[in-house]
Structures are given as C-alpha cells and as structure tokens.
Scaffold this active site. Structure first.
Site, PDB file in Angstrom:
ATOM      1  N   LYS A   1       0.793  -1.117  -0.037  1.00  0.00           N
ATOM      2  CA  LYS A   1      -0.106   0.009  -0.088  1.00  0.00           C
ATOM      3  C   LYS A   1       0.975   1.409   0.033  1.00  0.00           C
ATOM      4  O   LYS A   1       1.737   1.605   0.892  1.00  0.00           O
ATOM      5  CB  LYS A   1      -0.837   0.087   0.924  1.00  0.00           C
ATOM      6  CG  LYS A   1      -1.815   1.278   1.207  1.00  0.00           C
ATOM      7  CD  LYS A   1      -2.292   1.506   2.476  1.00  0.00           C
ATOM      8  CE  LYS A   1      -3.030   3.041   2.629  1.00  0.00           C
ATOM      9  NZ  LYS A   1      -3.713   3.557   3.938  1.00  0.00           N
TER      10      LYS A   1
ATOM     11  N   GLY B   1      -8.417   8.926  10.148  1.00  0.00           N
ATOM     12  CA  GLY B   1      -8.417   9.183  11.534  1.00  0.00           C
ATOM     13  C   GLY B   1      -9.724  10.061  11.954  1.00  0.00           C
ATOM     14  O   GLY B   1     -10.007  10.116  13.012  1.00  0.00           O
TER      15      GLY B   1
ATOM     16  N   ALA C   1      -9.528   5.241   4.418  1.00  0.00           N
ATOM     17  CA  ALA C   1      -9.412   6.473   5.459  1.00  0.00           C
ATOM     18  C   ALA C   1     -11.035   7.258   5.602  1.00  0.00           C
ATOM     19  O   ALA C   1     -11.769   7.465   4.616  1.00  0.00           O
ATOM     20  CB  ALA C   1      -8.273   7.420   4.890  1.00  0.00           C
ATOM     21  N   GLY C   2     -11.199   7.865   6.732  1.00  0.00           N
ATOM     22  CA  GLY C   2     -12.380   8.603   6.990  1.00  0.00           C
ATOM     23  C   GLY C   2     -13.646   7.674   7.568  1.00  0.00           C
ATOM     24  O   GLY C   2     -14.511   8.254   8.001  1.00  0.00           O
TER      25      GLY C   2
ATOM     26  N   ASN D   1      -8.756   1.480   9.970  1.00  0.00           N
ATOM     27  CA  ASN D   1      -7.987   1.311  11.067  1.00  0.00           C
ATOM     28  C   ASN D   1      -8.714   1.922  12.704  1.00  0.00           C
ATOM     29  O   ASN D   1      -9.106   1.174  13.594  1.00  0.00           O
ATOM     30  CB  ASN D   1      -6.618   1.633  10.876  1.00  0.00           C
ATOM     31  CG  ASN D   1      -5.589   1.306  12.245  1.00  0.00           C
ATOM     32  OD1 ASN D   1      -4.435   1.449  12.253  1.00  0.00           O
ATOM     33  ND2 ASN D   1      -6.146   0.545  13.133  1.00  0.00           N
ATOM     34  N   THR D   2      -8.829   3.244  12.435  1.00  0.00           N
ATOM     35  CA  THR D   2      -9.142   4.099  13.518  1.00  0.00           C
ATOM     36  C   THR D   2     -10.510   3.744  14.131  1.00  0.00           C
ATOM     37  O   THR D   2     -10.890   3.764  15.153  1.00  0.00           O
ATOM     38  CB  THR D   2      -9.100   5.503  13.386  1.00  0.00           C
ATOM     39  OG1 THR D   2      -7.711   5.940  12.909  1.00  0.00           O
ATOM     40  CG2 THR D   2      -9.231   6.182  14.668  1.00  0.00           C
TER      41      THR D   2
END
Length: 334
Positions: A177, A238, A264-265, A286-287
C-alpha cells in the site's frame, strides 16, 4: 411416426406428447417436480392438489404448472462473490489496519472478528534495545493473513520507495500500500509525489495499492502508471467523518479498470455500507475499529456492514422518487 399410444398436450406454453392414461401426478414427476409442491391449472381451471394422482390427462389439454420461487439471480452464489487484485483472490472485502490498539491481543481478536484476509502493517525500525519484545507477527500470522506493508508517515516519493524496498527485503512482499502525504495536519495525499512513486515502484516489480485523493482524473493517471488498486480517501485519515464526496468516488468506480477501495475516514458501520453501495470493491479502515469502545464488537459490525453494502449494490437499489408510491394497489379498495 405413429402416436397411437400418446396424447398431445401443452405444458407451460410448450407442446409435449405423453402416454395415454398418465395422471397429473405422474406428469409432474416426469418433469422432475414434486406433486405436493406445485399447483396445476387444467384448461383454465384449478385442479385440487389432492386429486393429482387420480386425474388423467386428455388429448389437447393445456396445463399451467406453477410453484413459489424467490426473486433474484439464482445463478450467482453469494459465497462466490470474490474480488481480485494483482492476481490474488479474496473473499473478504474488508481490509483492516494494525495500529492504535491497546495490545497485540486486542488487535488479533479484532482482526479475527472482522473476517479480514488482508491487514496493513507499518514498516518501522526494530527496537535493538529490547530485541526480545513481542512483535505483531507473534499474534497475527503472515501465513494466515496477507500482510500489506504500507508507507504511513512518508512525505516524499523517495521515503516511500525506500520503505517498500525494505519491506520487500524483510518479507518478500511485492503487494503493497503506497501513500505519500502532503502535510501533517490533514494527511491529505500529495498526488504529484504519489504518481512519481507509483511509476518507479511499478518498474521495480511492486504491485501498489495507492491511497489517493477523491479525484477521478488523478485516479486514472495512477492506474495508467501501474497502480493495481485505487484507494480514494472517504475523509481525512483518522477523522471518522464518513464519505464526504460520494459523487466523485462513484465516478472513479465507473471509470476504473482496477479495484477501487475507500481508504480513510470511515467512522462507523453505516459509512462502510455506503462505500460498498457505491460499488467499491472494498473498504480499508483502522481507527474506526481500534478507537471504538469495544474494538472487537466494532470489527464484527464492520464485517456485516461491508457484506450488507455489497449485497445491496449487487441487488440494485430502487429508484428515488419525489413523491409517494404505494406498495399496495389502490384498485379494489373496500
């Protein structure tokens, strides 16, 4: 040919010849049907199911034989709905990260609950002061999961390329990635540096899944430069804000010849479902899992959300209307 011992009939619009004296139950069995699970209409009149074994066929009869079926495409098995990137095939469309967890044990439990087959891993220096400390590979087996080394924290093409060269040397990974960030506040991708890194890595044999802006033009340039997957941000890394630009992401999906995954987001399960309903091949997060009050439970929720969103996309949503449209017919009201 002589048909002295047969009758000519029509069954569901098709002409057939059947032996004289055949009963409707025998006809159903000959057609591969269970007599107790069908309804028969003979010459526009319903034949009671209890009499199918007694009623015999007459020459010239016209039959309709029906049963209940579910709507949808029965030729496509749900468990065959896989996706592919760089020649590798996966069932799970959820990719999860391995950062921000309180412990390796919690991380491993969340990954298992997510059903993910790919996990992103950062490339960092070994702690030579304590070489015996636990490592991620002790908890998330790279033989069980596909490790996707990423370039998180890289702000130049050179840093990203150097990081991935080390990753390949460490584990032989070529599916990676790539992300090259523009600045620290927004962690928005620097598309010029990202494009440059993509071109160089492709020439070196890397298969780069590339984090990028929600820009269809930039996405197409990355694809032409050798990216094996396009990964537009849904919102800043995040942030948990959810997809902020659904129109552009949908256009990217329509234009791409490689997989498109939102990266993301994502903040909660509904965000993941929206991404999949747009036609994305997958979602990376992830977050949203790691910072949930219960990461393992959230991982399970994300798994179901991705699956539900994918099913909804494949099913094809109803058209949006400005005014009401009743579900029940208005004709025949009492």
């Amino acid at each position: 040919m002589v048909y002295d011992d047969t009758f000519s009939i029509t069954v569901n619009g098709q002409h057939r010849r059947v032996p004289k004296g055949m009963t409707l139950a025998e006809l159903a069995l000959e057609l591969g049907l269970e007599p107790t699970k069908v309804a028969v209409e003979r010459n526009m009149e319903i034949v009671p199911r209890s009499t199918l074994a007694e009623v015999t066929i007459a020459d010239g009869d016209d039959y309709e034989i029906v049963t209940f079926v579910g709507g949808g495409d029965h030729g496509l098995r749900l468990d065959d709905d896989r996706w592919s990137v760089a020649g590798r095939s996966f069932r799970s469309r959820l990719i999860v990260g391995t950062g921000k967890y309180k412990t390796f044990e919690q991380n491993a439990a969340a990954v298992e609950a997510s059903g993910a087959e790919i996990v992103t891993v950062a490339v960092r220096r070994v702690n030579i002061g304590d070489p015996g400390q636990p490592m991620l590979t002790d908890y998330i087996d790279p033989k069980t999961y596909t490790y996707l080394p990423n370039t998180a924290g890289c702000f130049t093409a050179e840093d990203a390329i150097r990081t991935l060269r080390l990753a390949r040397e460490a584990g032989g990974w070529t599916l990676v990635k790539l992300e090259v960030l523009g600045e620290a506040k927004t962690l928005y991708p620097d598309m010029i540096e990202t494009l440059r890194a993509t071109e160089i890595l492709a020439k070196e044999g890397f298969e780069s899944m590339v984090y990028c802006a929600d820009d269809p033009i930039a996405a197409k340039r990355l694809e032409n430069a050798g990216a094996v997957a396009i990964m537009p941000l849904g919102a800043p890394i995040g942030s948990g804000l959810g997809l902020q630009n659904q129109v552009m992401i949908r256009i990217m999906v329509e234009n791409a010849r490689v997989p498109v995954l939102v990266d993301a987001g994502v903040g909660t399960a509904s965000d993941a479902a929206v991404a999949m309903e747009l036609g994305c091949d997958g979602v990376l997060m992830n977050t949203a899992i790691a910072e949930a009050k219960n990461p393992v439970m959230m991982a399970r929720a994300m798994r179901h959300a991705v699956e539900a969103g994918r099913l909804a996309y494949r099913a094809g949503r109803m058209a949006k209307r400005r005014y009401a449209d009743p579900s029940s017919p208005l004709a025949g009201l009492i």
